[in-house]
Design an enzyme around this catalytic site. Structure first.
Site, PDB file in Angstrom:
ATOM      1  N   LYS A  98       0.826  -1.217   0.000  1.00 36.57           N
ATOM      2  CA  LYS A  98       0.000   0.000   0.000  1.00 36.57           C
ATOM      3  C   LYS A  98       0.859   1.266   0.000  1.00 36.57           C
ATOM      4  CE  LYS A  98      -2.207  -0.753   3.885  1.00 36.57           C
ATOM      5  NZ  LYS A  98      -1.625  -2.022   4.347  1.00 36.57           N
TER       6      LYS A  98
ATOM      7  N   ARG B  47      -9.797   1.397   8.001  1.00 43.56           N
ATOM      8  CA  ARG B  47      -9.358   0.015   8.185  1.00 43.56           C
ATOM      9  C   ARG B  47     -10.507  -0.847   8.694  1.00 43.56           C
ATOM     10  NH1 ARG B  47      -3.523   0.671   8.740  1.00 43.56           N
ATOM     11  NH2 ARG B  47      -2.489  -1.335   8.938  1.00 43.56           N
TER      12      ARG B  47
ATOM     13  N   ARG C  50      11.569  -6.683   5.949  1.00 49.22           N
ATOM     14  CA  ARG C  50      11.480  -5.221   5.838  1.00 49.22           C
ATOM     15  C   ARG C  50      12.339  -4.561   6.916  1.00 49.22           C
ATOM     16  NH1 ARG C  50       5.721  -2.231   5.461  1.00 49.22           N
ATOM     17  NH2 ARG C  50       5.367  -2.866   7.614  1.00 49.22           N
TER      18      ARG C  50
ATOM     19  N   ARG D  79      10.579  -2.867  12.345  1.00 51.21           N
ATOM     20  CA  ARG D  79       9.462  -2.242  13.071  1.00 51.21           C
ATOM     21  C   ARG D  79       8.980  -3.209  14.145  1.00 51.21           C
ATOM     22  NH1 ARG D  79       5.125   0.060   8.746  1.00 51.21           N
ATOM     23  NH2 ARG D  79       3.712  -0.935  10.195  1.00 51.21           N
TER      24      ARG D  79
ATOM     25  N   ARG E  81      -1.744  -8.933  13.100  1.00 48.18           N
ATOM     26  CA  ARG E  81      -2.183  -7.883  12.157  1.00 48.18           C
ATOM     27  C   ARG E  81      -2.928  -8.497  10.972  1.00 48.18           C
ATOM     28  NH1 ARG E  81       3.224  -5.152  10.758  1.00 48.18           N
ATOM     29  NH2 ARG E  81       2.022  -3.634   9.589  1.00 48.18           N
TER      30      ARG E  81
HETATM   31  P1  AMP Z   1       0.532   0.616   8.874  1.00 44.34           P
HETATM   32  O1  AMP Z   1       1.760   1.454   8.772  1.00 44.34           O
HETATM   33  O2  AMP Z   1      -0.558   1.044   7.937  1.00 44.34           O
HETATM   34  O3  AMP Z   1       0.826  -0.864   8.764  1.00 44.34           O
HETATM   35  O4  AMP Z   1      -0.069   0.857  10.349  1.00 44.34           O
HETATM   36  C1  AMP Z   1       0.672   0.502  11.487  1.00 44.34           C
HETATM   37  C2  AMP Z   1      -0.249   0.391  12.693  1.00 44.34           C
HETATM   38  O5  AMP Z   1      -0.861   1.659  12.966  1.00 44.34           O
HETATM   39  C3  AMP Z   1      -1.406  -0.569  12.547  1.00 44.34           C
HETATM   40  O6  AMP Z   1      -1.031  -1.919  12.797  1.00 44.34           O
HETATM   41  C4  AMP Z   1      -2.361  -0.026  13.613  1.00 44.34           C
HETATM   42  O7  AMP Z   1      -1.938  -0.366  14.917  1.00 44.34           O
HETATM   43  C5  AMP Z   1      -2.165   1.482  13.463  1.00 44.34           C
HETATM   44  N1  AMP Z   1      -3.120   2.011  12.469  1.00 44.34           N
HETATM   45  C6  AMP Z   1      -2.824   2.539  11.252  1.00 44.34           C
HETATM   46  N2  AMP Z   1      -3.932   2.935  10.603  1.00 44.34           N
HETATM   47  C7  AMP Z   1      -4.980   2.631  11.428  1.00 44.34           C
HETATM   48  C8  AMP Z   1      -6.390   2.754  11.331  1.00 44.34           C
HETATM   49  N3  AMP Z   1      -6.976   3.261  10.250  1.00 44.34           N
HETATM   50  N4  AMP Z   1      -7.139   2.320  12.369  1.00 44.34           N
HETATM   51  C9  AMP Z   1      -6.584   1.823  13.469  1.00 44.34           C
HETATM   52  N5  AMP Z   1      -5.250   1.646  13.633  1.00 44.34           N
HETATM   53  C10 AMP Z   1      -4.445   2.049  12.615  1.00 44.34           C
END
Ligand code: AMP
Length: 210
Positions: A13, A88, A123, A156, A167
Site C-alpha cells: 500500500k 481500516r 522489511r 518495526r 495484524r
Molecule cells: P501501517 O503502517 O498502515 O501498517 O499501520 C501501522 C499500525 O498503525 C497498525 O497496525 C495499527 O496499529 C495502526 N493504524 C494505522 N492505521 C490505522 C487505522 N486506520 N485504524 C486503526 N489503527 C491504525
C-alpha cells in the site's frame, strides 16, 4: 481524485501510494506514518496509540478518524488525496462518510498471507527519514544503514512474526469487510499485488483508466 488503498500489511500500500502520489500530484496520507511520527515526537496522540500499534492491534476508530479529518483539512488535499491505511474498518468508513470525507475509488491490493509474511520479516525501516528497504528485494548499499541518511535501520516492532500474524488476522476479520462496503457502491477495484512493484503499479493505473 480521492482514493483509498486497501490491502494486508505488506501488500504494498505505502509503496503504491507513493508512486501514485508522485504521478498524480496529490498527497499520499499514511495513517501508520502519522501515528509513528506522533510517537517519535512524544505527542499525546503517539502516547495513546503506541501500545495498540506495538501489539499489532488497531488504534480506536474515533481517534484515527479525528486525525484524518484534521489532515484532510490542509490545503494540499483540495485537489484530491490517496489514503493509505485508513479506513481500516467499516465503522471508520461510515464515520468518515458521515463527516463528508469522500472516496471516489477504493483500490484493493491482494496478496497471499505467505507472501506478505515473507515481505514483512525482511522489511527494514529508517527511523530517521522513514525510508523502507527489504533485506533481499531492495537491500541497502551498506548493510544495516540507510542509503538516504546513513542512520541505522530497524525492524518495526509490529513486524515481529507473532505481531504480523495478529495484524493479518485483524486484516481478514475487519479490513476485508471494506471490500463489500465499497463494492456495493461500485467503487471497488481489485489488483494483484503478489508480483513485482511495477506489475502492481501497472494494474492500478489500468484499473483507474489512466
Ligand atoms: P501501517 O503502517 O498502515 O501498517 O499501520 C501501522 C499500525 O498503525 C497498525 O497496525 C495499527 O496499529 C495502526 N493504524 C494505522 N492505521 C490505522 C487505522 N486506520 N485504524 C486503526 N489503527 C491504525
Amino acid at each position: 481524485m480521492r482514493l483509498v488503498i486497501l490491502g494486508a500489511p505488506g501488500a504494498g500500500k505505502g509503496t503504491q501510494a507513493a508512486i501514485l502520489a508522485q504521478r498524480l500530484g496529490i498527497p499520499a496520507i499514511s495513517m501508520g506514518n502519522i501515528l509513528r511520527n506522533a510517537i517519535k515526537k512524544g505527542m499525546p496522540l503517539g502516547l495513546s496509540a503506541k501500545s495498540y500499534m506495538d501489539a499489532g492491534g488497531l488504534v480506536p476508530d474515533d481517534v484515527v478518524v479525528g486525525v484524518i479529518k484534521d489532515r484532510l483539512d490542509h490545503d494540499d488535499c483540495v485537489g484530491g488525496y490517496i489514503l493509505d491505511g485508513i479506513p481500516r474498518t467499516v465503522v471508520q468508513a461510515e464515520l468518515m462518510e458521515n463527516i463528508g470525507i469522500a472516496v471516489d475509488v477504493a483500490i484493493a491490493i491482494t496478496a497471499d498471507d505467505r507472501i506478505v509474511e515473507e515481505r514483512l520479516s525482511g522489511r527494514r525501516v529508517c527511523d530517521e527519514c522513514g525510508a523502507t528497504y527489504h533485506l533481499e528485494v531492495s537491500p541497502t548499499r551498506v548493510e544495516g544503514k540507510c542509503d538516504k541518511c546513513g542512520a541505522t535501520l530497524t525492524l518495526r516492532p509490529d513486524d515481529e512474526p507473532e505481531t504480523v500474524r495478529r495484524r493479518l488476522r485483524l486484516y481478514h476479520e475487519e479490513t476485508e469487510q471494506l471490500f463489500g462496503f465499497y463494492e456495493k457502491s461500485g467503487r471497488l477495484k481489485q489488483v494483484d499485488g503478489s508480483h513485482s512493484i511495477e506489475e502492481a503499479t501497472a494494474a492500478i493505473f489500468s484499473a483507474l483508466g489512466l
